[in-house]
Scaffold this motif. Structure first.
Motif, PDB file in Angstrom:
ATOM      1  N   ILE A   3      -2.511  -3.433   7.230  1.00 49.58           N
ATOM      2  CA  ILE A   3      -2.857  -4.417   8.179  1.00 49.58           C
ATOM      3  C   ILE A   3      -3.903  -4.161   8.684  1.00 49.58           C
ATOM      4  CG2 ILE A   3      -1.577  -5.034  10.773  1.00 49.58           C
ATOM      5  CD1 ILE A   3       0.993  -4.334   9.503  1.00 49.58           C
ATOM      6  N   GLU A   4      -4.954  -3.572   8.728  1.00 48.23           N
ATOM      7  CA  GLU A   4      -5.842  -3.672   9.620  1.00 48.23           C
ATOM      8  C   GLU A   4      -7.179  -3.142   8.839  1.00 48.23           C
ATOM      9  OE1 GLU A   4      -6.350  -2.896  12.769  1.00 48.23           O
ATOM     10  OE2 GLU A   4      -4.366  -3.036  13.720  1.00 48.23           O
ATOM     11  N   ASN A   5      -6.681  -3.457   7.389  1.00 45.04           N
ATOM     12  CA  ASN A   5      -7.884  -3.046   6.965  1.00 45.04           C
ATOM     13  C   ASN A   5      -7.828  -4.445   5.291  1.00 45.04           C
ATOM     14  OD1 ASN A   5      -9.489  -0.447   7.034  1.00 45.04           O
ATOM     15  ND2 ASN A   5      -7.604  -0.025   6.842  1.00 45.04           N
ATOM     16  N   TRP A   6      -6.640  -5.005   5.233  1.00 44.65           N
ATOM     17  CA  TRP A   6      -6.495  -6.404   4.510  1.00 44.65           C
ATOM     18  C   TRP A   6      -7.746  -7.174   4.038  1.00 44.65           C
ATOM     19  CZ3 TRP A   6      -7.290 -11.543   4.018  1.00 44.65           C
ATOM     20  CH2 TRP A   6      -7.132 -12.048   3.250  1.00 44.65           C
ATOM     21  N   SER A   7      -7.556  -7.506   2.993  1.00 45.70           N
ATOM     22  CA  SER A   7      -8.160  -8.043   2.265  1.00 45.70           C
ATOM     23  C   SER A   7      -7.600  -8.926   0.765  1.00 45.70           C
ATOM     24  CB  SER A   7     -10.217  -7.700   1.956  1.00 45.70           C
ATOM     25  OG  SER A   7      -9.507  -6.775   0.695  1.00 45.70           O
ATOM     26  N   ILE A   8      -8.909  -9.802   0.229  1.00 42.83           N
ATOM     27  CA  ILE A   8      -7.889 -10.407  -1.317  1.00 42.83           C
ATOM     28  C   ILE A   8      -7.920  -9.166  -2.031  1.00 42.83           C
ATOM     29  CG2 ILE A   8      -9.663 -12.098  -2.099  1.00 42.83           C
ATOM     30  CD1 ILE A   8      -5.764 -12.827  -1.874  1.00 42.83           C
ATOM     31  N   VAL A   9      -8.816  -8.449  -2.301  1.00 46.56           N
ATOM     32  CA  VAL A   9      -9.590  -7.678  -2.608  1.00 46.56           C
ATOM     33  C   VAL A   9      -9.075  -6.293  -2.460  1.00 46.56           C
ATOM     34  CG1 VAL A   9     -10.919  -6.423  -4.306  1.00 46.56           C
ATOM     35  CG2 VAL A   9     -11.501  -7.780  -3.182  1.00 46.56           C
ATOM     36  N   LEU A  10      -8.127  -6.372  -1.573  1.00 48.91           N
ATOM     37  CA  LEU A  10      -7.279  -4.844  -1.818  1.00 48.91           C
ATOM     38  C   LEU A  10      -5.472  -5.975  -2.128  1.00 48.91           C
ATOM     39  CD1 LEU A  10      -5.748  -2.711  -0.473  1.00 48.91           C
ATOM     40  CD2 LEU A  10      -5.784  -3.796   1.496  1.00 48.91           C
ATOM     41  N   ASP A  11      -5.410  -7.064  -1.887  1.00 44.18           N
ATOM     42  CA  ASP A  11      -3.993  -7.597  -2.536  1.00 44.18           C
ATOM     43  C   ASP A  11      -4.229  -7.604  -4.087  1.00 44.18           C
ATOM     44  OD1 ASP A  11      -3.368  -7.774   0.249  1.00 44.18           O
ATOM     45  OD2 ASP A  11      -2.918 -10.052  -0.220  1.00 44.18           O
ATOM     46  N   ILE A  12      -5.738  -7.200  -4.703  1.00 45.72           N
ATOM     47  CA  ILE A  12      -5.162  -7.609  -6.170  1.00 45.72           C
ATOM     48  C   ILE A  12      -5.532  -6.490  -6.313  1.00 45.72           C
ATOM     49  CG2 ILE A  12      -6.974  -8.019  -7.995  1.00 45.72           C
ATOM     50  CD1 ILE A  12      -8.339 -10.313  -6.479  1.00 45.72           C
ATOM     51  N   TYR A  13      -5.915  -5.000  -5.961  1.00 44.56           N
ATOM     52  CA  TYR A  13      -6.152  -3.878  -6.444  1.00 44.56           C
ATOM     53  C   TYR A  13      -4.222  -3.372  -6.624  1.00 44.56           C
ATOM     54  CZ  TYR A  13      -5.979   0.925  -6.110  1.00 44.56           C
ATOM     55  OH  TYR A  13      -5.663   2.371  -6.361  1.00 44.56           O
ATOM     56  N   ILE A  14      -3.503  -3.728  -4.820  1.00 47.01           N
ATOM     57  CA  ILE A  14      -2.263  -3.558  -4.931  1.00 47.01           C
ATOM     58  C   ILE A  14      -1.451  -4.186  -6.354  1.00 47.01           C
ATOM     59  CG2 ILE A  14      -0.519  -3.046  -3.227  1.00 47.01           C
ATOM     60  CD1 ILE A  14      -1.876  -3.126  -1.177  1.00 47.01           C
ATOM     61  N   LEU A  15      -1.269  -4.846  -7.240  1.00 45.86           N
ATOM     62  CA  LEU A  15      -0.803  -6.076  -7.527  1.00 45.86           C
ATOM     63  C   LEU A  15      -1.222  -4.436  -9.094  1.00 45.86           C
ATOM     64  CD1 LEU A  15      -0.932  -9.809  -7.152  1.00 45.86           C
ATOM     65  CD2 LEU A  15       0.784  -8.092  -6.468  1.00 45.86           C
ATOM     66  N   LEU A  16      -2.399  -4.603  -9.350  1.00 41.92           N
ATOM     67  CA  LEU A  16      -2.468  -3.988 -10.591  1.00 41.92           C
ATOM     68  C   LEU A  16      -2.220  -2.400 -10.044  1.00 41.92           C
ATOM     69  CD1 LEU A  16      -6.471  -5.199 -11.131  1.00 41.92           C
ATOM     70  CD2 LEU A  16      -4.080  -6.982 -12.573  1.00 41.92           C
ATOM     71  N   TRP A  40       0.874  -1.268   0.334  1.00 42.63           N
ATOM     72  CA  TRP A  40       0.110   0.165   0.278  1.00 42.63           C
ATOM     73  C   TRP A  40       0.823   1.287  -0.356  1.00 42.63           C
ATOM     74  CZ3 TRP A  40      -4.996   1.224  -0.992  1.00 42.63           C
ATOM     75  CH2 TRP A  40      -5.481   2.354  -0.643  1.00 42.63           C
ATOM     76  N   ALA A  41       2.344   1.005   0.428  1.00 45.67           N
ATOM     77  CA  ALA A  41       2.964   2.159   0.679  1.00 45.67           C
ATOM     78  C   ALA A  41       3.717   2.234  -0.441  1.00 45.67           C
ATOM     79  CB  ALA A  41       3.851   1.825   2.025  1.00 45.67           C
ATOM     80  N   GLN A  42       3.799   1.508  -1.215  1.00 45.86           N
ATOM     81  CA  GLN A  42       4.335   1.651  -2.498  1.00 45.86           C
ATOM     82  C   GLN A  42       3.730   2.467  -3.621  1.00 45.86           C
ATOM     83  OE1 GLN A  42       5.204  -1.098  -0.304  1.00 45.86           O
ATOM     84  NE2 GLN A  42       7.250   0.334  -0.140  1.00 45.86           N
ATOM     85  N   ILE A  43       2.093   1.616  -3.481  1.00 46.74           N
ATOM     86  CA  ILE A  43       1.669   2.440  -4.946  1.00 46.74           C
ATOM     87  C   ILE A  43       1.351   3.981  -3.790  1.00 46.74           C
ATOM     88  CG2 ILE A  43       1.105   0.182  -5.639  1.00 46.74           C
ATOM     89  CD1 ILE A  43      -1.651   0.814  -4.282  1.00 46.74           C
ATOM     90  N   HIS A  44       1.505   4.151  -2.820  1.00 49.76           N
ATOM     91  CA  HIS A  44       1.323   5.457  -2.688  1.00 49.76           C
ATOM     92  C   HIS A  44       2.661   6.778  -2.832  1.00 49.76           C
ATOM     93  CE1 HIS A  44      -2.400   4.086  -1.527  1.00 49.76           C
ATOM     94  NE2 HIS A  44      -3.589   4.954  -2.056  1.00 49.76           N
ATOM     95  N   GLY A  45       3.301   5.953  -3.432  1.00 50.70           N
ATOM     96  CA  GLY A  45       4.061   6.686  -3.118  1.00 50.70           C
ATOM     97  C   GLY A  45       5.665   6.339  -2.594  1.00 50.70           C
ATOM     98  N   TRP A  46       5.693   5.953  -1.477  1.00 44.44           N
ATOM     99  CA  TRP A  46       6.319   5.988   0.047  1.00 44.44           C
ATOM    100  C   TRP A  46       7.591   5.134  -0.392  1.00 44.44           C
ATOM    101  CZ3 TRP A  46       6.083  10.269   2.215  1.00 44.44           C
ATOM    102  CH2 TRP A  46       4.897  11.158   2.534  1.00 44.44           C
ATOM    103  N   ARG A  47       7.762   5.652  -1.580  1.00 44.90           N
ATOM    104  CA  ARG A  47       9.607   3.694  -2.068  1.00 44.90           C
ATOM    105  C   ARG A  47      10.464   5.201  -2.653  1.00 44.90           C
ATOM    106  NH1 ARG A  47       9.278   3.607  -8.009  1.00 44.90           N
ATOM    107  NH2 ARG A  47      10.013   1.236  -7.595  1.00 44.90           N
TER     108      ARG A  47
END
Length: 514
Positions: A488-501, A461-468
């Motif tokens: 961590i507090e908002n994890w879901s498999i949908v969130l993982d897919i969104y971050i990957l994309l 989540w940090a990486q796709i928001h520019g924190w890299r």
């Protein structure tokens, strides 16, 4: 009582007594009490999720009941009537309804698995209601010519027989799993004295509680916290508990303090919330009484939920499967790209293609991650003691490109697929001595190690928001950690897919990577 939030803990004033210790400053195993060292040296086998086991039993019993129906049909009807659609529909339907009936009797709990044959009549009653209702349904709708009553009776008796055998075997398996520690919840009490003595005696009175009490941790050193309570030793202070939990499996922490000791509870939680462990508050000392659904229970002992381990139960299975399946596909699809990068690294400078670096992983474990080498061999920085800056002379020509595009991270797919110490998505694993503004990350961000409550990832989540990239200011690492905690507090498999994309697009936008 609502669950304590992370913001509640961040409002507690930090001081030397309440700040969570850094890993290199934690109490070492040699400094722990002898009882704690002995506990650490014992069996520390991986846990089996109770939720997953209960779910697997539900599915297994559905399959068993359905399979008995198919077996009876094959023996009694198939040769004369063939496989009619009416039977193909009713067999899984009765199987599912039987599981729901058993579920309604609360017989899919670990304690119920251990009580067989005491609960055998309840299981038989639940199944009888389902089959009896089916027969009544057949009678009133005049479906006698459609469904054979002999088939239904044989299927009913066969289901009772198979469930009886399965539950008898299950009771033996569960008892063995608990005695071996795989299914037992390894539990620590925080707070000693009379409150702990009462709670331990209440827990001991629960005959089927699957707890393994390891001991007690308490900051008090006076007579209010004796060395032994109800036969269980005091293993150290709350700071010692941090070190202890890094070296042995703990599943549950129970505070024995009354709810009125809010300030003291918050001070202790400020140390312990960084751990990937369920934390509960014992309700036995509280005069306030809540509705029954406000509590979780160990037998009949009520507890108030404070923190839950993130990504637990079936979520662990789902994330594991997602990592292995998608990670394997990515590894195959990106193999040509990885081969070209490896060739470019080899032709550009002398030295190995891959670079291995130790980083912090789940629960502060040290993991070794793979990267394509982007620095000159004679200037490699294994501990990341110095930030990579713009036009850094240590970085090779190819290294600048693969770092900018994050192609140097692709070998971490080997960590995901083969070693299992990384996930595709999660907080990025940081090097052991990484710094922000010449200070180590945990000195800059309070609660930094809470990001290690889940497995680290290749992207997050940090990486796709520019924190890299470069962390040359405290604000940059603060922003990265805040994003990690949100994930961590908002994890879901949908969130993982969104971050990957979203990751490929984020790589092109970020200009702070050198």
């Amino acid at each position: 009582m609502k669950k304590i939030s992370l913001s509640d803990l961040q409002q507690v004033a930090p001081d030397d007594a309440t700040s969570a210790p850094r890993p290199d400053a934690e109490v070492t195993a040699e400094k722990l009490a002898s009882a704690a060292r002995a506990m650490q040296s014992g069996a520390n086998v991986p846990a089996i999720s109770r939720v997953v086991l209960e779910g697997l039993v539900r599915f297994a019993e559905f399959l068993l009941i359905t399979a008995v129906g198919f077996a009876v049909h094959f023996v009694y009807l198939a040769h004369s009537e063939g496989y009619g659609s009416q039977y193909l529909i009713v067999m899984p339907l009765i199987g599912a309804l039987s599981v729901l009936a058993i579920q309604s009797s609360e017989l899919y709990k670990i304690s119920a698995f251990r009580k067989f044959p005491a609960d055998g009549l309840q299981i038989a009653g639940a199944v009888t209601i389902v089959y009896g209702s089916a027969l009544v349904f057949i009678f009133f709708l005049k479906l006698d010519a459609v469904y054979s009553r002999v088939f239904m009776l044989a299927w009913y008796l066969g289901s009772l027989a198979i469930l009886t055998g399965e539950r008898a075997l299950l009771a033996l398996i569960v008892d063995r799993l608990i005695s071996s520690g795989r299914l037992a919840r390894r539990t620590i009490l925080v707070g000693g004295g009379g409150a702990a003595d009462i709670l331990l005696n209440q827990l001991a009175a629960q005959p089927l509680a699957d707890l393994q009490i390891l001991g007690i941790f308490d900051d008090r050193t006076d007579a209010r916290s004796p060395a032994v309570v109800a036969g269980f030793p005091k293993l150290g202070t709350v700071d010692d508990l941090i070190a202890f939990s890094r070296r042995t499996r703990i599943d549950l922490i129970i505070f024995t303090l009354p709810i009125t000791a809010e300030a003291r509870i918050l001070q202790m939680l400020r140390k312990l919330w960084v751990l990937p462990i369920d934390i509960r508050l014992a309700a036995h000392m509280n005069k306030l009484h809540f509705r029954p659904h406000s509590y979780s229970y160990i037998g009949s002992v009520p507890l108030i939920d404070i923190f839950d381990k993130p990504i637990a139960g079936w979520d662990v299975v789902l994330k594991y499967a997602f990592d292995k399946i998608v990670g394997s596909l990515c590894l195959v699809l990106l193999a040509p790209v990885m081969a070209l990068v490896a060739l470019a690294v080899k032709l550009d400078s002398k030295g190995p293609v891959l670079f291995r670096q130790k980083r912090y992983g789940f629960n502060n474990e040290i993991v070794e991650v793979f990267k394509f080498r982007s620095m000159r061999t004679d200037l490699l920085d294994f501990g990341a003691t110095k930030l990579v800056t713009k036009d850094d002379p240590r970085v090779t020509r190819v290294g600048r490109f693969i770092r900018k595009t994050s192609l140097d991270e692709l070998p971490q797919l080997f960590n995901v697929v083969f070693k299992g110490n990384l996930s595709l998505v999660g907080p990025r694993p940081h090097a052991l001595h990484a710094k922000a503004a010449e200070r180590q990350y945990d000195e800059v961000v309070d609660g930094y190690f809470a990001r290690h409550r889940v497995s680290p990832g290749i992207t997050g989540w940090a990486q796709i928001h520019g924190w890299r990239g470069e962390t040359d200011t405290p604000e940059k690492i603060q922003g990265r950690v805040e994003c990690d905690l949100y994930y961590i507090e908002n994890w879901s498999i949908v969130l993982d897919i969104y971050i990957l994309l979203a990751t490929p697009w984020a790589l092109f936008k970020n200009r702070n990577v050198y």
